[in-house]
Design a protein around this motif. Structure first.
Motif, short mmCIF file in Angstrom:
data_model
loop_
_atom_site.label_atom_id
_atom_site.label_comp_id
_atom_site.label_asym_id
_atom_site.label_seq_id
_atom_site.Cartn_x
_atom_site.Cartn_y
_atom_site.Cartn_z
N LEU A 195 -15.92 8.35 1.90
CA LEU A 195 -17.37 8.19 1.91
C LEU A 195 -17.88 7.75 3.28
CD1 LEU A 195 -17.83 6.46 -1.55
CD2 LEU A 195 -18.60 8.75 -0.92
N LEU A 196 -17.18 6.86 3.92
CA LEU A 196 -17.60 6.44 5.26
C LEU A 196 -17.53 7.60 6.25
CD1 LEU A 196 -15.98 2.89 5.47
CD2 LEU A 196 -18.42 3.43 5.29
N ALA A 197 -16.46 8.38 6.16
CA ALA A 197 -16.33 9.54 7.05
C ALA A 197 -17.42 10.57 6.79
CB ALA A 197 -14.94 10.17 6.88
N SER A 252 -17.16 0.76 -2.16
CA SER A 252 -15.81 1.12 -2.60
C SER A 252 -14.76 0.29 -1.88
CB SER A 252 -15.57 2.61 -2.36
OG SER A 252 -16.49 3.40 -3.10
N LEU A 253 -15.02 0.03 -0.61
CA LEU A 253 -14.08 -0.82 0.14
C LEU A 253 -14.01 -2.22 -0.45
CD1 LEU A 253 -12.26 -1.09 2.64
CD2 LEU A 253 -14.29 -1.75 3.94
N ALA A 254 -15.16 -2.73 -0.85
CA ALA A 254 -15.17 -4.06 -1.47
C ALA A 254 -14.43 -4.04 -2.81
CB ALA A 254 -16.62 -4.52 -1.66
N VAL A 255 -14.64 -2.98 -3.60
CA VAL A 255 -13.94 -2.86 -4.89
C VAL A 255 -12.44 -2.80 -4.68
CG1 VAL A 255 -13.56 -1.34 -6.86
CG2 VAL A 255 -15.89 -1.80 -6.07
N GLY A 256 -12.02 -1.99 -3.70
CA GLY A 256 -10.58 -1.88 -3.42
C GLY A 256 -9.99 -3.21 -3.01
N THR A 257 -10.74 -3.97 -2.22
CA THR A 257 -10.24 -5.27 -1.77
C THR A 257 -10.10 -6.23 -2.95
OG1 THR A 257 -11.32 -4.95 0.38
CG2 THR A 257 -10.70 -7.20 -0.22
N VAL A 258 -11.10 -6.26 -3.83
CA VAL A 258 -11.05 -7.17 -4.98
C VAL A 258 -9.88 -6.83 -5.89
CG1 VAL A 258 -12.26 -7.86 -7.08
CG2 VAL A 258 -13.50 -7.69 -4.91
N LEU A 275 -24.28 7.40 1.65
CA LEU A 275 -22.84 7.57 1.45
C LEU A 275 -22.05 6.45 2.13
CD1 LEU A 275 -22.36 11.43 1.82
CD2 LEU A 275 -22.37 10.07 -0.27
N ALA A 276 -22.48 6.07 3.31
CA ALA A 276 -21.79 4.98 4.00
C ALA A 276 -21.92 3.68 3.22
CB ALA A 276 -22.35 4.82 5.41
N GLY A 277 -23.10 3.45 2.62
CA GLY A 277 -23.27 2.25 1.80
C GLY A 277 -22.36 2.25 0.59
#
Length: 244
Positions: free
Chosen positions: A209-211, A151-157, A144-146
């Protein structure tokens, strides 16, 4: 001149005979004293297979005399054959027999061999169930953390893409004034808003997901279920349901 002393039986006793007897007894006693053997200095040493001195060696001589530390100090032993047993932690015991000669200094050196270490492995068996549950929870948490990092990378892009689309529309289609946009500028502005929405969803999903991954990894045996799915209702959105 001779003196006669009457004995108990009436026999005469000569003084010179008594003196000679006493002198002979003294001489015999002295010969016994001289014949007593002198103790001899003996130095014991213990080395390993590399000829290095071994510390913590304990030597037992003739089963009685004990030397707790071999530091080069000589010990006194009577002439003759002696048996010494050397023992040290991590080494096999060594028995050595040596002969001490009167008046001769002796150095006894023995070489110790490292003891064989027996490695005992636990018999293979079925792990306890709590360990399996904990391992699966940790694995799910890492997964889930991965996904959250993805998702964080997608949001940034998408966030960067949204800003680039909006800036281009404002500069080229609206001439710096949002109220004077052309039809293409208006379309590009709407595209920028959609891209910003996708970026927001990516950031939100990453946080959740990270949480959740951290919770699964660090908590105990609590059962955790998580469902994450996109929802479309006139636009892009994200729906999540979880139970801890």
């Amino acid at each position: 001149m001779q003196h006669r002393i009457s004995g108990g039986a009436g026999l005469p006793v000569r003084h010179d005979v008594v003196a000679l007897a006493v002198a002979a007894a003294v001489a015999a006693t002295c010969r016994v004293c001289v014949a007593a053997p002198a103790r001899t200095a003996v130095v014991l040493e213990a080395k390993d297979e590399g000829s290095m001195n071994v510390g913590g060696v304990r030597a037992t001589i003739d089963g009685a005399q004990v030397v707790d530390k071999l530091d080069g100090t000589a010990i006194l032993l009577s002439p003759g054959a002696h048996r010494a047993v050397f023992a040290a932690p991590g080494f096999r015991s060594v028995e050595n027999t040596f002969v001490v000669v009167e008046g001769q200094k002796l150095r006894v050196v023995v070489f110790l061999t490292a003891a064989t270490r027996v490695l005992t492995l636990p018999a293979p068996g079925r792990p306890d169930e709590p360990s399996i549950v904990w391992s699966r929870r940790q694995t799910l948490g890492v997964v889930l953390a991965g996904v959250g990092l993805g998702s964080l990378a997608v949001g940034t892009v998408w966030s960067l893409k949204s800003k680039s689309t909006y800036d281009d529309a404002l500069s080229f289609e609206c001439r710096g004034d949002p109220s004077r946009c052309s039809e293409q500028g208006i379309a590009d502005g709407k595209a920028a808003h959609r891209e910003a929405t996708i970026a927001t969803i990516g950031f939100a999903a990453a946080g959740v997901l990270l949480a959740a991954g951290a919770t699964l990894y660090f908590t105990g045996r609590k059962q955790t279920a998580l469902a994450l799915a996109p929802a479309v209702d006139g636009g892009a959105s994200m729906m999540m349901a979880g139970a801890w």
